[in-house]
Write a protein that holds these residues in place. Sequence first.
Motif: not given
Length: 399
Positions: A231, A355, A388
């Motif tokens: 990330r 995510p 991210d």
Amino acid sequence: MIRSIFRWWPVALLHAALCYAAPFVPAGDDTIVERLPARIGSSAERQQQRALREQLRQHPAELQLATRLARDAIERARRDGDPRELGQAQAALAPWWNQPHPPAPVRLLRAIVRQSQHDFGPALQDLDALLQPGPQPVPLAIQAQAELTRASVLQVQGRWREADAGCERLLGAHYAALGSAVQLPAQVCRAELMSLQGRAEPAAAALAALARQPGADAGWLALAQAELAERRGDASADALYRRAIAASPLPDVYTLAACADWLLAQHRERDAAALLAGREDADALLLRLAIAWTRSADPRAPQAIATLSARFDAARLRGDRSHAREQARYELDLLGDAPAALSSAQANWAVQKEPADALLLARAALAAKQPQAAQPVWQRVRDTGWQDARLQALAGSGS
């Protein structure tokens, strides 16, 4: 995707589905409902499980035996990605399954099975009940696992502050007697939540410190570090993913899928295929194999795509709606059907907000030429400070 919600707990679970909708009734005895993957694991393991199930058949109300069988089945579901194991767990707990106030061990296991089915509301109700005062005291270890499991479910739902509060409670005096068995996963929980709320650098430092502690699970922590490094756009993710894989002679489905995703993102399709060889039994891994084979023009790709199609069709017939993430990626990366992928990604985002879910929704929106459809992702980024590198790259390409 088959994903470990209990990513901080040493015995993690995988997303799988059982049907709670109206049952599908086959038209005849020759109707194929689903082609089941072969079970993996040793014959000795299977023989032992058959013997235990026979004991339970003769003594169905034996709580200790039932919970042992259910725990074993859940662990195999985590390791192998086989949703049938969750059915075995539920079957073992059948005498108590529908009770409003089952014994505490049953209530915990029922919550774990329910969250694996994406039945998050009832799962949280069971977990909340274990954490509230009641007529029967709940063992401290069960309370601790319920607290951490609850925090994990809340994270998946994007309720990060509530999840963090639960992990903070685990570090308090109430659970101090359980020592590092609770404190370590709670610290990992807090570090990961910190990383999702704009504090990636201190989160990485915290995870590195935890990994140096004596007795720490090297593979589990390496995976948490690898995902955070990815990330952050940090190339150290590669070595960390390799460390996570090397830590176990039979890595679980979530670890394999996460590592394969990294390899695919680096355009290392042959490495991804080699990593997943022989694990086509799990839908999440077959999906990644199919992507790797398609990109590398491997002749096995068409059959893999056809097998995935059959499995998704079977899930729809069962009323299973828990595979929206995998469905979206299948539509986007294998079928090239961006509008369908976007619809599936939006349905998935309504349920879980990790995510991978954000990345998928943003990718699908761009591919469908509907960048506005990814606004919920960008709003979450603005609201939380979430950083991210993969999302930032997509934002720069048209979002």
